[in-house]
Design a protein around this motif. Structure first.
Motif, PDB file in Angstrom:
ATOM      1  N   ILE A 322       0.862  -1.182   0.000  1.00  0.00           N
ATOM      2  CA  ILE A 322       0.000   0.000   0.000  1.00  0.00           C
ATOM      3  C   ILE A 322       0.899   1.232   0.000  1.00  0.00           C
ATOM      4  O   ILE A 322       1.737   1.401   0.897  1.00  0.00           O
ATOM      5  N   HIS A 323       0.702   2.106  -0.991  1.00  0.00           N
ATOM      6  CA  HIS A 323       1.658   3.200  -1.176  1.00  0.00           C
ATOM      7  C   HIS A 323       1.018   4.304  -2.014  1.00  0.00           C
ATOM      8  O   HIS A 323      -0.006   4.105  -2.670  1.00  0.00           O
ATOM      9  N   GLN A 324       1.597   5.508  -1.988  1.00  0.00           N
ATOM     10  CA  GLN A 324       1.210   6.628  -2.844  1.00  0.00           C
ATOM     11  C   GLN A 324      -0.310   6.792  -2.909  1.00  0.00           C
ATOM     12  O   GLN A 324      -0.929   6.639  -3.956  1.00  0.00           O
ATOM     13  N   LEU A 325      -0.912   7.108  -1.764  1.00  0.00           N
ATOM     14  CA  LEU A 325      -2.362   7.242  -1.698  1.00  0.00           C
ATOM     15  C   LEU A 325      -2.844   8.451  -2.483  1.00  0.00           C
ATOM     16  O   LEU A 325      -2.120   9.424  -2.686  1.00  0.00           O
ATOM     17  N   GLY A 326      -4.106   8.388  -2.919  1.00  0.00           N
ATOM     18  CA  GLY A 326      -4.732   9.521  -3.580  1.00  0.00           C
ATOM     19  C   GLY A 326      -5.324  10.464  -2.547  1.00  0.00           C
ATOM     20  O   GLY A 326      -5.515  10.112  -1.381  1.00  0.00           O
ATOM     21  N   HIS A 327      -5.669  11.679  -2.977  1.00  0.00           N
ATOM     22  CA  HIS A 327      -6.073  12.687  -2.003  1.00  0.00           C
ATOM     23  C   HIS A 327      -7.010  13.705  -2.626  1.00  0.00           C
ATOM     24  O   HIS A 327      -6.850  14.095  -3.775  1.00  0.00           O
ATOM     25  N   ILE A 328      -8.018  14.091  -1.851  1.00  0.00           N
ATOM     26  CA  ILE A 328      -8.759  15.309  -2.116  1.00  0.00           C
ATOM     27  C   ILE A 328      -8.650  16.167  -0.859  1.00  0.00           C
ATOM     28  O   ILE A 328      -8.395  15.650   0.236  1.00  0.00           O
TER      29      ILE A 328
END
Length: 454
Positions: A322-328
Motif C-alpha cells: 500500500i503506497h502513494q495514496l490519492g487525495h482530495i
C-alpha cells in the motif's frame, strides 16, 4: 484546525480520547455515503448506516480520521515520542509502481480462469458462514498465522527495497507475470457470475463461487455473492462525489441480497487515481456494511486510493503493498483500518509506507495501521510483521473513536518493523498494552533493529 479538513457541510462536535487526553474536535459532515448507497442501487437504503465510512442513520458523514489537535482546534505540538529514533534515511522511498504495470492484451481470458465454480449465476441465500477467528485468540499460533516469506529479522533499511527483505513491493504483488488482460467494459461486459452495470459504473458479482481473472477493468467491482475470487486483474476507478471504492464487499446478515462472505481478493493492481483522474476512489478494498465474514486480501498492489484496506468484521490481510495514496482536500488517510466490533482480523506481512507524501488543500496521513472504536468496541485485531511508516502516529491501538468508552481488548502489535522517525509525533497512539488480551511485543526499528516501545 486546517481549513477544509474533512469538511463539506454541517459542523459536528466530536469528543475524541487520544492517549488519555480529551479534546473537543469540530468536524463537518458529508453526504458522500448516502450518494454512494444510492449509486449502488441499494433498494430503500439511503438511510441505512454504512459502518465502513461512518455514515449515520441520516446518511450524513461521521469523521473518524482522528487528527491530533488541541482544544483550540490547532494542530497539536509533537509530544515526546515513546521511543528515541534516528531520522529516517532519504533512501526509504518505495519502488515505483510503474514496474508492475502490465500492458493490456485483447486476449480473452481462458475459460479455466474465468469460469465460476458454481453453476448458478444468481445470488442464493446461504446458511450463516462460519467466522474464522483470526486474531481473536489470546496469542496467535505460529503455525496458523505465520505466512510464507514472513520476515521478523533480516537486514537493515528494508524500506529502501522491501522485497530484498522478503516484504511486499512492486516486484512481488499484483497480477502474475505474463498475465494477459481483457478490457472491461470495452471488450467484455459479462462472464460467469458477473455482469457490467451501467448504473453502478462497474462490475456486479452475483454468482456464488464466481472467479474473475485476467480482466483490465475501468470501474469498480462489487461483490454481492459468497465465495467469490477476484485475482490477477487490473482495476482502475476514478472517484467522484459518490465516493466509490475499487473493490466493495457487501454482506448484510439481515438482507439476502448481500451475501459477500468468504471473498478472496488476490494479486490485483488496484488504482484509485488512474491517469487523467483528479478525484481519488475511496478505498482499495472495503467491507461496506462492516459485517462481511472471512475476507481474504492477499498480495495486492494498492495505490491512488484515499485508504488502502478497510475490513471490519473478520478476515486476513496479508502480503499487500500500500503506497502513494490519492487525495482530495481535507482527506486523512489510513493504510489498513478497522473501526470496532471485529470478530477476528489478522494484518500480517504487509508493506504500508506512507511517510513523506505531500497533500494539497489540508489533510494528511492518520496512520499506517489504525484501529478505532467508531462503530463498536475496538477488539480482536492482530498486526504482525508489517513494514510500516507514516502518519501523525504510525499505529492507533483502539482507545479512541466516535464510540470509545472502554479500552480496547485483544489488540496485538507483534514484531512489526517501523521506519523509525518516519512519523509526525510518534510510533503509537491510543493504546494500552496492559488491557485485557492486548500485546505490544517485538516491535523494532527498520534502520537499527532497536526496540520500539508501545
Amino acid at each position: 484546525m486546517p481549513t477544509g479538513s474533512v469538511a463539506r457541510k454541517a459542523g459536528v462536535v466530536l469528543t475524541t480520547l487520544v492517549l488519555g487526553a480529551v479534546f473537543a474536535v469540530s468536524l463537518e459532515s458529508d453526504s458522500s455515503a448516502s450518494s454512494w448507497l444510492a449509486r449502488t442501487a441499494v433498494p430503500e437504503r439511503s438511510a441505512t448506516p454504512d459502518r465502513s465510512d461512518g455514515s449515520q442513520g441520516t446518511g450524513s458523514y461521521r469523521s473518524r480520521w482522528h487528527r491530533d489537535i488541541d482544544s483550540t482546534g490547532s494542530w497539536k505540538s509533537p509530544s515526546a515520542a515513546t521511543t528515541t529514533a534516528p531520522t529516517p534515511s532519504t533512501t526509504t522511498t518505495t519502488p515505483s509502481a510503474d514496474t508492475t504495470t502490465s500492458s493490456a492484451s485483447t486476449t480473452t481470458p481462458s475459460a479455466d480462469t474465468t469460469t465460476s465454480s458454481a453453476s448458478t449465476t444468481t445470488s442464493t441465500p446461504t446458511s450463516s458462514p462460519t467466522v474464522s477467528q483470526a486474531g481473536a485468540s489470546s496469542s496467535p499460533s505460529a503455525t496458523t498465522t505465520k505466512q510464507s516469506g514472513t520476515t521478523t529479522s533480516g537486514g537493515l533499511n528494508c524500506a529502501a527495497r522491501p522485497s530484498a527483505c522478503g516484504y511486499p513491493d512492486a516486484t512481488n504483488t499484483g497480477p502474475a507475470a505474463g498475465t494477459t488482460f481483457t478490457k472491461v467494459p470495452s471488450q467484455l461486459t459479462s462472464g460467469p457470475g458477473w455482469a457490467w452495470s451501467t448504473g453502478l459504473d462497474g462490475i456486479r458479482v452475483t454468482g456464488t463461487g464466481a472467479v474473475l481473472s485476467g480482466l483490465d477493468v475501468t470501474g469498480q467491482i462489487i461483490i454481492d455473492a459468497p465465495n467469490v475470487t477476484v485475482k490477477n486483474n487490473i482495476v482502475s476507478v476514478c472517484g467522484d462525489s459518490s465516493d466509490p471504492d475499487v473493490i466493495a464487499v457487501r454482506y448484510m446478515a439481515s438482507d439476502p441480497s448481500y451475501r459477500g462472505s468468504n471473498a478472496t481478493i488476490s494479486h490485483n493492481t488496484l488504482n484509485g487515481t488512474p491517469a487523467g483522474c483528479s478525484y481519488r476512489a475511496r478505498s482499495g478494498v472495503r467491507d461496506i456494511y462492516g459485517e462481511a465474514p472471512n475476507v481474504t486480501v492477499d498480495g495486492n498492489n494498492i495505490t491512488g486510493t484515499g485508504n488502502g484496506i478497510t475490513v471490519e468484521y473478520s478476515g486476513t490481510i496479508v502480503n499487500n503493498w500500500i503506497h502513494q495514496l490519492g487525495h482530495i482536500a481535507g482527506d486523512h488517510h489510513s493504510g489498513i483500518s478497522a473501526h470496532g466490533g471485529a470478530a477476528g482480523l489478522l494484518w500480517q506481512h504487509n508493506t504500508v509506507l506512507l511517510y513523506g507524501q505531500v497533500f494539497a488543500g489540508g489533510g494528511g496521513v492518520s496512520g499506517a495501521l489504525t484501529v478505532y472504536a467508531d462503530f463498536g468496541h475496538a477488539q480482536n485485531v492482530t498486526a504482525q510483521d508489517n513494514l510500516i511508516s507514516g502518519g501523525s502516529y504510525v499505529v492507533y491501538g483502539g482507545n479512541s473513536g466516535d464510540s470509545y468508552s472502554t479500552p480496547s481488548t485483544n489488540v496485538k502489535f507483534l514484531s512489526n518493523r517501523f521506519v523509525c522517525g518516519a512519523w509526525l509525533y510518534g510510533p503509537v497512539a491510543a493504546f494500552n498494552a496492559s488491557s485485557s488480551g492486548n500485546a505490544w511485543t517485538g516491535n523494532y526499528c527498520d534502520q537499527t533493529k532497536a526496540a520500539v516501545s508501545g
